[in-house]
Design an enzyme around this catalytic site. Structure first.
Site, PDB file in Angstrom:
ATOM      1  N   TRP A  77       1.071  -1.341  -0.153  1.00 45.93           N
ATOM      2  CA  TRP A  77       0.440   0.045   0.163  1.00 45.93           C
ATOM      3  C   TRP A  77       0.872   1.575  -0.095  1.00 45.93           C
ATOM      4  O   TRP A  77       1.809   1.289   0.945  1.00 45.93           O
ATOM      5  CB  TRP A  77      -0.693  -0.032   1.022  1.00 45.93           C
ATOM      6  CG  TRP A  77      -2.544  -0.719   0.685  1.00 45.93           C
ATOM      7  CD1 TRP A  77      -2.793  -1.209   0.735  1.00 45.93           C
ATOM      8  CD2 TRP A  77      -3.338   0.040   0.948  1.00 45.93           C
ATOM      9  NE1 TRP A  77      -3.893  -1.719   0.733  1.00 45.93           N
ATOM     10  CE2 TRP A  77      -4.582  -0.496   1.007  1.00 45.93           C
ATOM     11  CE3 TRP A  77      -3.850   2.000   0.578  1.00 45.93           C
ATOM     12  CZ2 TRP A  77      -5.739  -0.101   0.203  1.00 45.93           C
ATOM     13  CZ3 TRP A  77      -4.859   2.051   0.650  1.00 45.93           C
ATOM     14  CH2 TRP A  77      -6.304   1.424   0.353  1.00 45.93           C
TER      15      TRP A  77
ATOM     16  N   SER B 206      -0.001  -2.325   5.827  1.00 46.78           N
ATOM     17  CA  SER B 206       0.324  -2.213   6.598  1.00 46.78           C
ATOM     18  C   SER B 206      -0.076  -3.318   7.853  1.00 46.78           C
ATOM     19  O   SER B 206       1.300  -3.773   8.476  1.00 46.78           O
ATOM     20  CB  SER B 206       0.273  -1.062   7.154  1.00 46.78           C
ATOM     21  OG  SER B 206       1.307   0.277   6.830  1.00 46.78           O
TER      22      SER B 206
ATOM     23  N   GLU C 218      -0.775  -6.471   7.459  1.00 45.77           N
ATOM     24  CA  GLU C 218       0.003  -7.751   7.644  1.00 45.77           C
ATOM     25  C   GLU C 218       1.274  -7.133   7.967  1.00 45.77           C
ATOM     26  O   GLU C 218       2.200  -8.189   7.766  1.00 45.77           O
ATOM     27  CB  GLU C 218      -0.625  -8.049   6.014  1.00 45.77           C
ATOM     28  CG  GLU C 218      -1.407  -8.184   5.619  1.00 45.77           C
ATOM     29  CD  GLU C 218      -2.349  -7.596   5.437  1.00 45.77           C
ATOM     30  OE1 GLU C 218      -2.237  -6.543   4.724  1.00 45.77           O
ATOM     31  OE2 GLU C 218      -3.955  -7.639   6.248  1.00 45.77           O
TER      32      GLU C 218
ATOM     33  N   CYS D 112       2.989   2.544   5.315  1.00 45.07           N
ATOM     34  CA  CYS D 112       2.802   4.056   5.497  1.00 45.07           C
ATOM     35  C   CYS D 112       1.303   3.623   5.079  1.00 45.07           C
ATOM     36  O   CYS D 112       0.505   3.146   4.246  1.00 45.07           O
ATOM     37  CB  CYS D 112       3.530   4.340   4.230  1.00 45.07           C
ATOM     38  SG  CYS D 112       2.261   6.519   3.867  1.00 45.07           S
TER      39      CYS D 112
ATOM     40  N   HIS E 205     -10.566   3.750  10.318  1.00 44.92           N
ATOM     41  CA  HIS E 205      -9.466   2.093   9.553  1.00 44.92           C
ATOM     42  C   HIS E 205      -8.117   2.254   9.575  1.00 44.92           C
ATOM     43  O   HIS E 205      -7.485   1.867  10.300  1.00 44.92           O
ATOM     44  CB  HIS E 205      -9.468   2.772   8.084  1.00 44.92           C
ATOM     45  CG  HIS E 205      -9.101   0.566   7.555  1.00 44.92           C
ATOM     46  ND1 HIS E 205     -10.642   0.281   7.074  1.00 44.92           N
ATOM     47  CD2 HIS E 205      -8.209   0.552   7.182  1.00 44.92           C
ATOM     48  CE1 HIS E 205     -10.193  -1.173   6.415  1.00 44.92           C
ATOM     49  NE2 HIS E 205      -8.768  -0.629   6.786  1.00 44.92           N
TER      50      HIS E 205
ATOM     51  N   PHE F  16       9.579  -0.446  13.778  1.00 45.80           N
ATOM     52  CA  PHE F  16       8.736   0.099  13.555  1.00 45.80           C
ATOM     53  C   PHE F  16       9.116   1.023  12.650  1.00 45.80           C
ATOM     54  O   PHE F  16       9.079   1.816  12.866  1.00 45.80           O
ATOM     55  CB  PHE F  16       7.285   0.118  14.648  1.00 45.80           C
ATOM     56  CG  PHE F  16       6.344   1.020  14.486  1.00 45.80           C
ATOM     57  CD1 PHE F  16       5.101   0.024  13.507  1.00 45.80           C
ATOM     58  CD2 PHE F  16       6.552   3.061  14.840  1.00 45.80           C
ATOM     59  CE1 PHE F  16       4.029   1.196  14.107  1.00 45.80           C
ATOM     60  CE2 PHE F  16       5.048   2.964  14.492  1.00 45.80           C
ATOM     61  CZ  PHE F  16       4.025   2.341  13.947  1.00 45.80           C
TER      62      PHE F  16
ATOM     63  N   ARG G 238       8.843  12.457   4.674  1.00 47.22           N
ATOM     64  CA  ARG G 238       9.348  11.463   5.188  1.00 47.22           C
ATOM     65  C   ARG G 238      10.037  10.559   4.715  1.00 47.22           C
ATOM     66  O   ARG G 238      10.764   8.995   5.412  1.00 47.22           O
ATOM     67  CB  ARG G 238       8.103  11.350   6.173  1.00 47.22           C
ATOM     68  CG  ARG G 238       8.169  12.271   7.050  1.00 47.22           C
ATOM     69  CD  ARG G 238       7.403  12.419   8.387  1.00 47.22           C
ATOM     70  NE  ARG G 238       6.952  13.601   9.439  1.00 47.22           N
ATOM     71  CZ  ARG G 238       7.114  14.292   8.507  1.00 47.22           C
ATOM     72  NH1 ARG G 238       6.070  14.832   7.451  1.00 47.22           N
ATOM     73  NH2 ARG G 238       6.542  16.253   9.330  1.00 47.22           N
TER      74      ARG G 238
HETATM   75  C1  DLZ Z   1      -8.012  -1.109   3.716  1.00 44.23           C
HETATM   76  C2  DLZ Z   1      -6.252  -0.119   3.944  1.00 44.23           C
HETATM   77  C3  DLZ Z   1      -6.137   1.670   4.258  1.00 44.23           C
HETATM   78  C4  DLZ Z   1      -7.821   1.561   4.010  1.00 44.23           C
HETATM   79  N1  DLZ Z   1      -5.452   1.761   4.058  1.00 44.23           N
HETATM   80  C5  DLZ Z   1      -4.317   1.678   4.565  1.00 44.23           C
HETATM   81  C6  DLZ Z   1      -3.159   2.605   4.379  1.00 44.23           C
HETATM   82  O1  DLZ Z   1      -3.110   3.791   4.432  1.00 44.23           O
HETATM   83  N2  DLZ Z   1      -2.328   2.063   4.740  1.00 44.23           N
HETATM   84  C7  DLZ Z   1      -2.142   0.736   4.204  1.00 44.23           C
HETATM   85  O2  DLZ Z   1      -0.422   0.245   4.018  1.00 44.23           O
HETATM   86  N3  DLZ Z   1      -2.948  -0.349   4.332  1.00 44.23           N
HETATM   87  C8  DLZ Z   1      -4.341   0.768   3.968  1.00 44.23           C
HETATM   88  N4  DLZ Z   1      -5.219  -0.428   3.996  1.00 44.23           N
HETATM   89  C9  DLZ Z   1      -5.173  -2.246   3.734  1.00 44.23           C
HETATM   90  C10 DLZ Z   1      -4.632  -2.820   5.618  1.00 44.23           C
HETATM   91  O3  DLZ Z   1      -3.741  -2.484   5.190  1.00 44.23           O
HETATM   92  C11 DLZ Z   1      -4.849  -4.279   5.846  1.00 44.23           C
HETATM   93  O4  DLZ Z   1      -4.234  -4.741   4.003  1.00 44.23           O
HETATM   94  C12 DLZ Z   1      -6.369  -4.706   4.748  1.00 44.23           C
HETATM   95  O5  DLZ Z   1      -6.885  -4.265   5.827  1.00 44.23           O
HETATM   96  C13 DLZ Z   1      -6.140  -6.054   4.499  1.00 44.23           C
HETATM   97  O6  DLZ Z   1      -5.993  -7.220   5.805  1.00 44.23           O
END
Ligand code: DLZ
Length: 164
Positions: free
Chosen positions: A31, A65, A67, A89, A97, A122, A136
């Site tokens: 992500w 993140s 995971e 990030c 969320h 972290f 950053r």
């Molecule tokens: C779903 C989601 C959202 C809305 N935002 C982020 C984010 O800003 N950064 C990030 O690393 N992951 C985001 N995710 C995905 C979640 O970390 C995760 O992969 C899903 O909820 C599935 O477990």
């Protein structure tokens, strides 16, 4: 100014321990890949500068993140690493969320570290905007990836010192 002083990105390479015998795992979230890719670049650059051997650097990607702690657990329990760096990030959106993910990752890293006795670092940006995350991850506020790598090296050294 205060932020600059606290920024580990402005480190003295010579003051860091040699990483020639260290085995480091890195787990990176997909992500916000533009940001996490830059964090990864920064972390790898520091580890290479400190002499890590390519075969001792284990890099894996996870979907988001949330995971990161699970990916880090796979690595920590593999017996192949002395420390794991989590890079992600999380950017504030319109829903809650953000809070759940950021809190879960922070707690996950802490708990895993204490459970396995392997430092889990972290390296996750938690920002209000994408711009702040860019600043950053190689921008005007340094690179949190660099800082995560420096922290990993220092924690492995500390563990080795105490074990002696
Ligand atoms: C779903 C989601 C959202 C809305 N935002 C982020 C984010 O800003 N950064 C990030 O690393 N992951 C985001 N995710 C995905 C979640 O970390 C995760 O992969 C899903 O909820 C599935 O477990």
């Amino acid at each position: 100014m205060a932020a600059k002083k606290k920024n580990l990105s402005f480190y003295e390479g010579t003051s860091l321990p040699d990483a020639g015998t260290m085995r480091i795992g890195i787990v990176v979230s997909e992500w916000n890949r533009e940001v996490t890719g830059a964090l990864l670049e920064g972390a790898v650059k520091i580890l290479e500068e400190q002499g890590i051997k390519p075969e001792n650097l284990h890099i894996h990607h996870v979907p988001g993140s949330f995971e990161l702690p699970t990916g880090a657990a796979f690595l920590a329990e593999s017996g192949k690493v002395d420390a794991v760096i989590c890079l992600g990030c999380v950017i504030q959106g319109e829903t809650r969320h953000f809070e759940f993910i950021a809190q879960a990752v922070a707690n996950g890293c802490t708990n895993l570290s204490l459970k396995t006795n392997i430092p889990v670092i972290f390296g996750v940006l938690t920002t209000d905007t994408f711009e702040q995350a860019k600043e950053r991850s190689g921008g005007k506020h340094g690179n949190k990836g660099d800082e995560a790598a420096i922290t990993a090296i220092k924690m492995v050294e500390l563990k080795n010192k105490i074990k002696q």
